[in-house]
Design a protein around this motif. Structure first.
Motif, PDB file in Angstrom:
ATOM      1  N   LYS A   1       5.265  90.323 151.585  1.00  0.00           N
ATOM      2  CA  LYS A   1       4.052  90.763 150.899  1.00  0.00           C
ATOM      3  C   LYS A   1       3.893  90.058 149.554  1.00  0.00           C
ATOM      4  N   ALA A   2       2.686  89.587 149.320  1.00  0.00           N
ATOM      5  CA  ALA A   2       2.285  89.094 147.999  1.00  0.00           C
ATOM      6  C   ALA A   2       1.008  89.849 147.669  1.00  0.00           C
ATOM      7  N   GLY A   3       1.145  90.912 146.909  1.00  0.00           N
ATOM      8  CA  GLY A   3       0.051  91.860 146.752  1.00  0.00           C
ATOM      9  C   GLY A   3      -1.120  91.363 145.941  1.00  0.00           C
ATOM     10  N   HIS A   4      -0.837  90.572 144.883  1.00  0.00           N
ATOM     11  CA  HIS A   4      -1.943  90.171 144.023  1.00  0.00           C
ATOM     12  C   HIS A   4      -1.494  89.127 143.012  1.00  0.00           C
TER      13      HIS A   4
ATOM     14  N   CYS B   1       2.238  91.268 157.507  1.00  0.00           N
ATOM     15  CA  CYS B   1       2.297  90.735 156.137  1.00  0.00           C
ATOM     16  C   CYS B   1       1.071  91.154 155.337  1.00  0.00           C
ATOM     17  N   LYS B   2       1.196  90.993 154.014  1.00  0.00           N
ATOM     18  CA  LYS B   2       0.056  91.201 153.134  1.00  0.00           C
ATOM     19  C   LYS B   2      -0.083  90.014 152.195  1.00  0.00           C
TER      20      LYS B   2
ATOM     21  N   CYS C   1       7.483  90.551 138.709  1.00  0.00           N
ATOM     22  CA  CYS C   1       6.175  90.175 138.172  1.00  0.00           C
ATOM     23  C   CYS C   1       6.311  89.043 137.145  1.00  0.00           C
TER      24      CYS C   1
ATOM     25  N   CYS D   1      -1.778  92.165 159.880  1.00  0.00           N
ATOM     26  CA  CYS D   1      -1.703  91.725 158.489  1.00  0.00           C
ATOM     27  C   CYS D   1      -2.904  92.234 157.695  1.00  0.00           C
ATOM     28  N   GLU D   2      -2.762  92.212 156.386  1.00  0.00           N
ATOM     29  CA  GLU D   2      -3.877  92.483 155.483  1.00  0.00           C
ATOM     30  C   GLU D   2      -4.078  91.253 154.616  1.00  0.00           C
TER      31      GLU D   2
ATOM     32  N   ALA E   1       3.314  90.596 141.193  1.00  0.00           N
ATOM     33  CA  ALA E   1       2.066  90.100 140.609  1.00  0.00           C
ATOM     34  C   ALA E   1       2.354  89.031 139.561  1.00  0.00           C
TER      35      ALA E   1
ATOM     36  N   ASN F   1       9.286  90.413 148.851  1.00  0.00           N
ATOM     37  CA  ASN F   1       8.251  90.961 147.982  1.00  0.00           C
ATOM     38  C   ASN F   1       7.972  89.977 146.848  1.00  0.00           C
TER      39      ASN F   1
ATOM     40  N   GLY G   1      -2.637  89.534 149.274  1.00  0.00           N
ATOM     41  CA  GLY G   1      -3.634  90.375 148.639  1.00  0.00           C
ATOM     42  C   GLY G   1      -4.574  89.670 147.683  1.00  0.00           C
TER      43      GLY G   1
END
Length: 416
Positions: A325-328, A307-308, A370, A289-290, A345, A342, A310
């Motif tokens: 993923k939840a990038g930001h 997963c991410k 978003c 993960c990140e 943002a 996904n 972020g």
């Protein structure tokens, strides 16, 4: 039979807090929790906690732990504290005494103390350490053979004794009958007018009994907490230990000094944690993960593999499926994400209606656009999709394979 006594009755005047000192957190856990877990490494028959200030709060916090609580009222010193537990110590062949405000003491050190006590065949063994600046601590006095003959508290030091660098940690292992037999002989003829447990050591030596000492090489283990500054210092050390354990287990922490990770966090191998990320006690993160930077994973969060989570993403009681993923810039509270979801943002899972929290479910392969607001309770089906800035009202579920847009959300298209 071994019994452990933990001294936890102090009022914590210098902490300037209404909360019992031993309930203040170290790396996300009450400091007393650290002491209890270390004590369990000795496999004791019973753990006795001496409580005083804020006793009910301590009892409540540790109610599931099957500890024995003994009240000390008023608090008249460490010797007086152990005296209150005399009835509970009946039949104990050995008694370990620990301080509830010394949370960094490790199980390994306690085991070494026990080995020293056994090998020396001593009536008591004191855990000591050497400090460059020993002011404030009781000093260890030894005889010509190197045996401990007394422990002198800071306020009772005689001229010249302040230069002694070996100090008392407040941790002991006694032969039970020898300890109990001397508790009634303690007096408060000292500068603080208290009954010192350290005087038991002097009485044993006077009676010709052997008193040994085990010197702890890492003096940080015996750091006591009496102020907020000391609390912060111990918290930092404890969190560093957590990070070291994670890295030893195959986790990459890119900037360890700028990662806030509490005790009890589980992270899978080959996961990368970026700087300025906060991960609270109980969080579980899978492999590869990140996480971060600037992510905030609160209690109840479980992250799957690959997963991410972020930058500036906050999670609370969130279950995040594999490959999601939840990038930001998102808030995910009281939500379950399926696989390969996904989160765009600015997404907000609005879990609180002003009175209670509600759940949100997001199905496999869903795509949340978003700026979407999901007002719980609500469900987004498998492969469901929201357009940018969509508001999905509570109980207005998005079916499988459906695209919704607008505020409030309306169906734009059903996928083939």
């Amino acid at each position: 039979m071994l019994k452990v006594v933990i001294l936890a009755a102090g009022k914590s005047t210098r902490m300037k807090s209404d909360r019992p000192k031993v309930l203040h957190a170290i790396a996300g856990l009450p400091m007393l929790r650290w002491v209890v877990e270390a004590a369990r490494a000795l496999s004791p028959d019973e753990i006795i906690v001496i409580v005083g200030h804020g006793a009910e709060g301590v009892r409540k916090e540790f109610a599931p732990d099957k500890l024995t609580f003994v009240a000390q009222e008023p608090q008249l010193g460490t010797g007086h504290a152990v005296l209150q537990a005399r009835a509970a110590l009946a039949g104990a062949g050995q008694v370990a005494v620990l301080c509830g405000d010394v949370p960094l003491l490790t199980a390994d050190t306690l085991k070494r103390l026990a080995e020293c006590h056994r090998d020396a065949r001593a009536a008591a063994t004191v855990l000591t350490t050497v400090l460059e600046k020993p002011a404030g601590y009781g000093r260890i006095l030894r005889d010509e053979r190197g045996s401990v003959k007394a422990i002198v508290e800071q306020k009772d030091l005689k001229p010249g004794q302040e230069r002694i660098s070996e100090i008392n940690s407040g941790t002991y292992l006694f032969n039970g009958p020898e300890l109990v037999a001397r508790l009634d002989r303690l007096t408060n003829a000292n500068a603080q007018k208290e009954y010192y447990l350290t005087d038991v050591v002097h009485l044993l030596a006077q009676d010709g009994q052997s008193v040994a000492a085990w010197c702890c090489e890492d003096s940080r283990e015996v750091l006591g907490i009496n102020t907020r500054r000391e609390l912060a210092a111990c918290d930092k050390i404890a969190r560093w230990r957590v990070v070291e354990q994670l890295m030893a287990g195959g986790v990459t922490v890119l900037d360890p000094e700028n990662a806030y990770i509490e005790a009890g966090v589980k992270v899978g191998r080959d996961t990368t944690i970026y700087p300025y990320t906060a991960i609270h006690a109980g969080v579980q993160i899978g492999e590869r993960c990140e996480i971060g930077p600037y992510a905030h994973l609160r209690s109840g969060t479980v992250v799957g593999n690959d997963c991410k989570v972020g930058a500036f993403v906050e999670t609370k009681n969130a279950k995040i499926g594999d490959e999601s993923k939840a990038g930001h810039l998102a808030y995910l509270g009281d939500v379950t994400l399926g696989k390969d979801v996904n989160i765009g943002a600015g997404t907000i899972v609005a879990n609180y209606d002003g009175k209670q929290k509600h759940k949100t479910e997001i199905g496999d392969e869903a795509f949340i656009g978003c700026g979407t607001v999901l007002v719980a309770p609500v469900k987004v089906g498998k492969r469901g999709q929201t357009g940018a800035n969509t508001v999905v009202p509570k109980n207005k579920d998005v079916p499988d394979d459906t695209i919704v847009v607008g505020a409030p959300a309306r169906v734009l298209k059903r996928k083939a």
